[in-house]
Design a protein around this motif. Structure first.
Motif, PDB file in Angstrom:
ATOM      1  N   ILE A   1     104.567  52.431  67.335  1.00 27.77           N
ATOM      2  CA  ILE A   1     105.321  52.413  68.740  1.00 27.77           C
ATOM      3  C   ILE A   1     105.931  53.710  69.034  1.00 27.77           C
ATOM      4  CG2 ILE A   1     106.946  51.374  70.109  1.00 27.77           C
ATOM      5  CD1 ILE A   1     106.255  48.795  68.873  1.00 27.77           C
ATOM      6  N   ALA A   2     105.531  54.294  70.078  1.00 27.34           N
ATOM      7  CA  ALA A   2     106.193  55.532  70.444  1.00 27.34           C
ATOM      8  C   ALA A   2     106.329  55.628  71.874  1.00 27.34           C
ATOM      9  CB  ALA A   2     105.044  56.548  70.183  1.00 27.34           C
ATOM     10  N   GLU A   3     107.673  56.313  72.202  1.00 27.75           N
ATOM     11  CA  GLU A   3     108.069  56.465  73.602  1.00 27.75           C
ATOM     12  C   GLU A   3     106.833  57.303  74.207  1.00 27.75           C
ATOM     13  OE1 GLU A   3     111.688  58.211  76.322  1.00 27.75           O
ATOM     14  OE2 GLU A   3     111.720  58.625  73.801  1.00 27.75           O
ATOM     15  N   ASP A   4     106.607  56.901  75.603  1.00 32.29           N
ATOM     16  CA  ASP A   4     105.643  57.618  76.453  1.00 32.29           C
ATOM     17  C   ASP A   4     106.603  58.696  76.952  1.00 32.29           C
ATOM     18  OD1 ASP A   4     103.701  58.430  78.194  1.00 32.29           O
ATOM     19  OD2 ASP A   4     103.258  56.369  78.836  1.00 32.29           O
ATOM     20  N   VAL A   5     106.303  59.841  76.745  1.00 28.15           N
ATOM     21  CA  VAL A   5     107.006  61.313  77.437  1.00 28.15           C
ATOM     22  C   VAL A   5     105.878  62.051  78.247  1.00 28.15           C
ATOM     23  CG1 VAL A   5     108.626  61.403  75.354  1.00 28.15           C
ATOM     24  CG2 VAL A   5     106.534  62.542  75.394  1.00 28.15           C
ATOM     25  N   ARG A   6     104.813  61.403  78.533  1.00 24.69           N
ATOM     26  CA  ARG A   6     103.858  62.285  79.376  1.00 24.69           C
ATOM     27  C   ARG A   6     104.110  62.323  80.722  1.00 24.69           C
ATOM     28  NH1 ARG A   6      98.920  58.652  78.420  1.00 24.69           N
ATOM     29  NH2 ARG A   6     100.388  57.214  79.203  1.00 24.69           N
ATOM     30  N   TRP A   7     103.598  63.161  81.724  1.00 24.32           N
ATOM     31  CA  TRP A   7     104.044  63.256  82.842  1.00 24.32           C
ATOM     32  C   TRP A   7     103.608  62.013  83.578  1.00 24.32           C
ATOM     33  CZ3 TRP A   7     100.405  66.393  86.679  1.00 24.32           C
ATOM     34  CH2 TRP A   7      98.853  65.849  86.467  1.00 24.32           C
ATOM     35  N   LEU A   8     103.681  61.788  85.256  1.00 24.79           N
ATOM     36  CA  LEU A   8     103.630  60.824  85.777  1.00 24.79           C
ATOM     37  C   LEU A   8     102.167  60.587  86.223  1.00 24.79           C
ATOM     38  CD1 LEU A   8     107.170  60.453  87.301  1.00 24.79           C
ATOM     39  CD2 LEU A   8     106.364  59.251  85.282  1.00 24.79           C
ATOM     40  N   ARG A   9     101.282  61.570  86.211  1.00 20.11           N
ATOM     41  CA  ARG A   9     100.017  61.322  86.865  1.00 20.11           C
ATOM     42  C   ARG A   9      98.872  61.175  85.553  1.00 20.11           C
ATOM     43  NH1 ARG A   9      98.767  62.501  91.851  1.00 20.11           N
ATOM     44  NH2 ARG A   9      96.943  61.207  91.278  1.00 20.11           N
ATOM     45  N   CYS A  10      99.136  59.989  84.821  1.00 19.51           N
ATOM     46  CA  CYS A  10      98.216  59.860  83.894  1.00 19.51           C
ATOM     47  C   CYS A  10      96.830  59.396  84.266  1.00 19.51           C
ATOM     48  CB  CYS A  10      98.830  58.801  82.623  1.00 19.51           C
ATOM     49  SG  CYS A  10     100.536  59.377  81.988  1.00 19.51           S
ATOM     50  N   ASP A  11      96.856  58.876  85.524  1.00 17.80           N
ATOM     51  CA  ASP A  11      95.643  58.576  85.938  1.00 17.80           C
ATOM     52  C   ASP A  11      94.424  59.695  86.146  1.00 17.80           C
ATOM     53  OD1 ASP A  11      97.625  59.352  88.075  1.00 17.80           O
ATOM     54  OD2 ASP A  11      95.879  59.262  89.549  1.00 17.80           O
ATOM     55  N   ILE A  12      94.998  60.861  85.952  1.00 22.47           N
ATOM     56  CA  ILE A  12      94.068  61.920  86.098  1.00 22.47           C
ATOM     57  C   ILE A  12      93.906  62.293  84.748  1.00 22.47           C
ATOM     58  CG2 ILE A  12      94.008  64.366  86.907  1.00 22.47           C
ATOM     59  CD1 ILE A  12      96.148  64.071  89.007  1.00 22.47           C
ATOM     60  N   LYS A  13      92.493  62.645  84.625  1.00 21.97           N
ATOM     61  CA  LYS A  13      91.956  62.750  83.090  1.00 21.97           C
ATOM     62  C   LYS A  13      91.878  64.297  82.890  1.00 21.97           C
ATOM     63  CE  LYS A  13      88.797  61.186  79.585  1.00 21.97           C
ATOM     64  NZ  LYS A  13      89.729  60.681  78.679  1.00 21.97           N
ATOM     65  N   SER A  14      92.967  64.969  82.883  1.00 22.81           N
ATOM     66  CA  SER A  14      93.569  66.515  82.788  1.00 22.81           C
ATOM     67  C   SER A  14      93.324  66.947  81.521  1.00 22.81           C
ATOM     68  CB  SER A  14      94.805  66.660  83.771  1.00 22.81           C
ATOM     69  OG  SER A  14      95.891  66.419  82.712  1.00 22.81           O
ATOM     70  N   LEU A  15      93.446  68.289  81.357  1.00 17.06           N
ATOM     71  CA  LEU A  15      93.578  68.899  80.093  1.00 17.06           C
ATOM     72  C   LEU A  15      94.748  69.110  79.586  1.00 17.06           C
ATOM     73  CD1 LEU A  15      91.226  71.943  80.821  1.00 17.06           C
ATOM     74  CD2 LEU A  15      90.523  69.710  79.951  1.00 17.06           C
ATOM     75  N   ASN A  16      96.073  68.505  80.488  1.00 12.87           N
ATOM     76  CA  ASN A  16      97.180  68.187  79.843  1.00 12.87           C
ATOM     77  C   ASN A  16      97.531  67.184  78.917  1.00 12.87           C
ATOM     78  OD1 ASN A  16      98.635  70.650  81.650  1.00 12.87           O
ATOM     79  ND2 ASN A  16      97.271  69.288  82.830  1.00 12.87           N
ATOM     80  N   LEU A  17      97.351  67.483  77.627  1.00 13.07           N
ATOM     81  CA  LEU A  17      97.346  66.252  76.576  1.00 13.07           C
ATOM     82  C   LEU A  17      98.662  66.485  75.609  1.00 13.07           C
ATOM     83  CD1 LEU A  17      93.468  65.636  76.043  1.00 13.07           C
ATOM     84  CD2 LEU A  17      95.040  64.424  77.488  1.00 13.07           C
ATOM     85  N   LEU A  18      99.479  67.295  75.703  1.00 12.98           N
ATOM     86  CA  LEU A  18     100.334  67.494  74.424  1.00 12.98           C
ATOM     87  C   LEU A  18     101.242  66.280  74.358  1.00 12.98           C
ATOM     88  CD1 LEU A  18     101.298  69.680  72.886  1.00 12.98           C
ATOM     89  CD2 LEU A  18     102.885  70.643  74.491  1.00 12.98           C
ATOM     90  N   GLY A  19     101.476  65.700  75.396  1.00 14.15           N
ATOM     91  CA  GLY A  19     102.281  64.373  75.015  1.00 14.15           C
ATOM     92  C   GLY A  19     101.529  63.298  74.093  1.00 14.15           C
TER      93      GLY A  19
END
Length: 288
Positions: free
Chosen positions: A133-151
């Motif tokens: 289990i891990a905290e979800d620290v990603r941005w708030l537009r996870c519905d976009i399959k973008s290249l921003n995947l660092l989280g």
């Protein structure tokens, strides 16, 4: 020799070069998809391509081809690489321009795609895998399959460092999804999964298995569930393009159910395999 699709040209991998000021490289300014190939055919290819166009629209990126043109070129790519079972990775960026945060006034999108041999994870699907289990620290537009995947990468790396297959993410105790998958629980013969909001990617495999549930008599609840619900679930599994329907048999060292793939999970695996065969042809039998 590996052939890649670079814009609208088929070239060797060595010939495919990207400008140092490509906005995908410098900003993650682009979108992508991964499409599963079985028996040389795209599984749910139409749905993946439609989602690529939807993601591009959400970041105001106009794609330089039609869905039909892209589909034709992807099948040519599969044929040129003689791919039987594997994946196509495809991405499109806003292209190269002098580095600035705002969109360039002029520019041409850059599209790349390549294939990779990837076997079905049959042993893991039969035996199940572990998760943390891990905290979800990603941005708030996870519905976009973008290249921003660092989280996503940080969560996946933490799972890997602990010897686990996946990290199941949560926001203040509410489960969202996995680092590279959608998450599901079975409780009292009902399937629960986070609704398709901006907090998750509406996975193509997710959509397909939800479509298949009525056929096996499994009720679906697209409702958010908590970490307490996760830990009290009868069955837990994740779903993705490459992992298919993957049973989770242990979370943070605690067994899920009897620490083996559950009955509903196995039923879903069976009907999902049948769906693959319907679209793509016969597969090698998975022995249990």
């Amino acid at each position: 020799m590996t052939i890649v699709l670079y814009n609208d040209q088929f070239v060797s991998r060595e010939e495919c070069t990207v400008d140092i000021e490509d906005r995908g490289y410098q900003f993650g300014d682009g979108v992508y998809e991964v499409i599963r190939i079985y028996s040389g055919k795209m599984f749910t290819g139409k749905e993946h391509i439609t989602r690529l166009f939807e993601s591009a629209e959400k970041i105001r990126l106009e794609l330089p081809f039609t869905k039909e043109e892209l589909t034709e070129n992807l099948y040519k790519l599969v044929e040129k690489n003689n791919l039987h079972t594997g994946t196509i990775y495809l991405q499109v960026t806003r292209g190269a321009s002098a580095r600035q945060h705002q969109f360039p006034l002029e520019g041409k999108p850059v599209f790349t795609a390549y294939t990779k041999e990837v076997a079905r994870p049959e042993a893991q699907m039969n035996e199940g895998v572990t998760a943390i289990i891990a905290e979800d620290v990603r941005w708030l537009r996870c519905d976009i399959k973008s290249l921003n995947l660092l989280g996503n990468l940080l969560a996946k790396q933490e799972a890997y460092s602990q010897g686990s297959f996946e990290a199941i993410l949560h926001r203040e105790g509410t489960v969202t999804e996995g680092s590279s998958s959608n998450a599901f629980i079975i409780k009292n013969n009902k399937l629960f999964t986070h609704p398709a909001t901006n907090l998750i990617l509406n996975g193509i495999t997710r959509r397909e298995l939800i479509r298949l549930c009525p056929g096996i008599g499994l009720e679906v609840k697209e409702e958010a569930f908590t970490l307490d619900d996760l830990q009290a679930a009868d069955e837990v599994f994740i779903a993705s393009t490459t992992a298919e329907i993957m049973p989770i048999v242990q979370i943070d060292g605690k067994a899920v159910g009897n620490a083996a793939p559950g009955e509903w999970t196995q039923k879903l695996q069976s009907v999902f395999k049948a769906s693959i065969q319907e679209q793509c042809g016969e597969l090698v039998k998975v022995e249990r």
